[in-house]
Motif scaffolding. Structure first.
Motif, PDB file in Angstrom:
ATOM      1  N   THR A 118       3.342  13.387  -7.770  1.00  0.00           N
ATOM      2  CA  THR A 118       3.666  11.992  -8.073  1.00  0.00           C
ATOM      3  C   THR A 118       3.340  11.102  -6.884  1.00  0.00           C
ATOM      4  OG1 THR A 118       5.386  10.530  -8.983  1.00  0.00           O
ATOM      5  CG2 THR A 118       6.066  12.063  -7.252  1.00  0.00           C
ATOM      6  N   GLY A 119       3.316   9.805  -7.141  1.00  0.00           N
ATOM      7  CA  GLY A 119       3.049   8.821  -6.103  1.00  0.00           C
ATOM      8  C   GLY A 119       4.301   8.018  -5.804  1.00  0.00           C
ATOM      9  N   ILE A 120       4.140   6.957  -5.046  1.00  0.00           N
ATOM     10  CA  ILE A 120       5.298   6.163  -4.653  1.00  0.00           C
ATOM     11  C   ILE A 120       5.950   5.489  -5.846  1.00  0.00           C
ATOM     12  CG2 ILE A 120       3.972   4.066  -4.138  1.00  0.00           C
ATOM     13  CD1 ILE A 120       7.095   5.468  -2.275  1.00  0.00           C
ATOM     14  N   VAL A 121       5.190   5.173  -6.908  1.00  0.00           N
ATOM     15  CA  VAL A 121       5.817   4.553  -8.080  1.00  0.00           C
ATOM     16  C   VAL A 121       6.791   5.525  -8.730  1.00  0.00           C
ATOM     17  CG1 VAL A 121       3.962   2.913  -8.514  1.00  0.00           C
ATOM     18  CG2 VAL A 121       3.889   5.152  -9.603  1.00  0.00           C
ATOM     19  N   GLY A 122       6.429   6.828  -8.771  1.00  0.00           N
ATOM     20  CA  GLY A 122       7.338   7.813  -9.342  1.00  0.00           C
ATOM     21  C   GLY A 122       8.604   7.964  -8.525  1.00  0.00           C
ATOM     22  N   VAL A 123       8.459   7.949  -7.197  1.00  0.00           N
ATOM     23  CA  VAL A 123       9.619   8.069  -6.323  1.00  0.00           C
ATOM     24  C   VAL A 123      10.513   6.834  -6.445  1.00  0.00           C
ATOM     25  CG1 VAL A 123      10.369   8.255  -3.915  1.00  0.00           C
ATOM     26  CG2 VAL A 123       8.410   9.590  -4.732  1.00  0.00           C
ATOM     27  N   ILE A 133       0.867  -1.175   0.000  1.00  0.00           N
ATOM     28  CA  ILE A 133       0.000   0.000   0.000  1.00  0.00           C
ATOM     29  C   ILE A 133       0.905   1.225   0.000  1.00  0.00           C
ATOM     30  CG2 ILE A 133      -1.783   1.241   1.284  1.00  0.00           C
ATOM     31  CD1 ILE A 133      -2.544  -1.433   2.569  1.00  0.00           C
ATOM     32  N   GLU A 134       0.547   2.229  -0.792  1.00  0.00           N
ATOM     33  CA  GLU A 134       1.368   3.432  -0.815  1.00  0.00           C
ATOM     34  C   GLU A 134       1.585   3.928   0.613  1.00  0.00           C
ATOM     35  OE1 GLU A 134       1.487   7.049  -3.760  1.00  0.00           O
ATOM     36  OE2 GLU A 134      -0.168   7.329  -2.347  1.00  0.00           O
ATOM     37  N   PRO A 135       2.846   4.118   1.021  1.00  0.00           N
ATOM     38  CA  PRO A 135       3.118   4.503   2.409  1.00  0.00           C
ATOM     39  C   PRO A 135       2.668   5.928   2.713  1.00  0.00           C
ATOM     40  CG  PRO A 135       5.131   4.517   1.120  1.00  0.00           C
ATOM     41  CD  PRO A 135       4.079   3.930   0.249  1.00  0.00           C
ATOM     42  N   SER A 136       2.454   6.186   3.974  1.00  0.00           N
ATOM     43  CA  SER A 136       2.010   7.500   4.432  1.00  0.00           C
ATOM     44  C   SER A 136       3.173   8.438   4.710  1.00  0.00           C
ATOM     45  CB  SER A 136       1.173   7.354   5.710  1.00  0.00           C
ATOM     46  OG  SER A 136       0.079   6.487   5.508  1.00  0.00           O
TER      47      SER A 136
END
Length: 288
Positions: free
Chosen positions: A169-174, A102-105
């Motif tokens: 951006t989201g975690i995939v971009g990072v 899950i995308e982290p906070s």
């Protein structure tokens, strides 16, 4: 109809370990990306080898743990963690690392670093992230899947586009950015989910992502019931549209826009792309 690749494209040697990652949340419209990863986990018989400590990365008021009965009947809590599994692709024998979370906070840089440390420990050199976004596309046409890379060599080898997106951006971009900074190859796959049917599941988008993974890796993927699920999903949306004249008209407008954009005479760029494809086929001695 999507062709299945019989051999891997240049730049992805059959024996090279790759990492495939998908994250629930902002990057996962219709749960298309996470369900694609779950499908690969199942059909390739992946086994979990590691997981990240959720205390470091999640706000449990945002992503709450779930309590319920475990396999032994005792009540247990399942925490929102990120799991790392390893599978062996049946045809090529390639080792594939599957990352599902899950995308982290919080602490995204540390989170990405920990995942990439695990990836490098498993000798992965290519990171392929899966995502899905809501878009103005009709459900009646093939789901578009965009493939991009920050690496010029990867773009040339795999015939994918440069990543020109600018904005939040989201975690995939990072994760992509941090992997590229380590000298790893990176590819980002995004499926476009019709925004008027955003509620999961979205099996047609999941199927489109899996077909693109086939093309990139040269590994045929058993699709199971997904083609039937995708057809049933489309039939269901057709029925909903038929009951609402405004939605039906909107879908018709999207279809016209999509079909016009894909006409060979629609633009000079389209003509140029078609001519380039012709030259490649001619140089390779491929007819038609």
């Amino acid at each position: 109809m999507t062709e299945q690749a019989s051999t891997p494209p240049p730049g992805l040697p059959e024996q090279e370990t790759i990492l495939l990652a998908a994250f629930e949340g902002w990057n996962d419209a219709g749960s298309a990306a996470s369900q694609a990863l779950e499908h690969l986990h199942e059909v390739w018989g992946a086994e979990q080898v590691d997981e990240l400590d959720p205390e470091e990365y999640h706000d449990f008021q945002v992503n709450r743990p779930v309590i319920g009965a475990g396999a032994d009947g005792r009540r247990e809590i399942t925490w929102p963690t990120t799991a790392v599994a390893v599978a062996t692709a049946p045809r090529t024998g390639r080792k594939v690392v599957l990352v599902h979370g899950i995308e982290p906070s919080m602490r995204w840089r540390r989170y990405s670093g920990e995942l990439l440390d695990i990836a490098e420990g498993l000798r992965a050199r290519t990171v392929i992230t899966l995502g899905a976004l809501l878009a103005d596309v009709p459900h009646t046409r093939p789901i578009p899947v965009t493939a991009t890379s920050e690496d010029a060599d990867v773009r040339a080898a795999l015939d994918v586009e440069a990543n020109s997106y600018e904005g939040p951006t989201g975690i995939v971009g990072v994760l992509q950015h941090e992997a590229a900074a380590r000298g790893m190859r990176t590819v980002s796959l995004w499926a476009a989910v019709p925004h008027y049917v955003a509620h999961p599941p979205s099996p047609k988008a999941t199927l489109a992502l899996l077909h693109r993974i086939e093309a990139l890796t040269g590994e045929p993927i058993p699709m199971g019931d997904l083609p039937e699920d995708a057809a049933a999903w489309q039939d269901g949306v057709d029925e909903l549209a038929a009951e609402d004249s405004e939605i039906a008209e909107y879908v018709h407008q999207l279809e016209e826009a999509k079909d016009t954009a894909e006409l060979p005479e629609a633009s000079g760029e389209a003509i140029a792309q078609e001519f380039e494809r012709y030259l490649r086929r001619r140089d390779k001695g491929i007819g038609g």
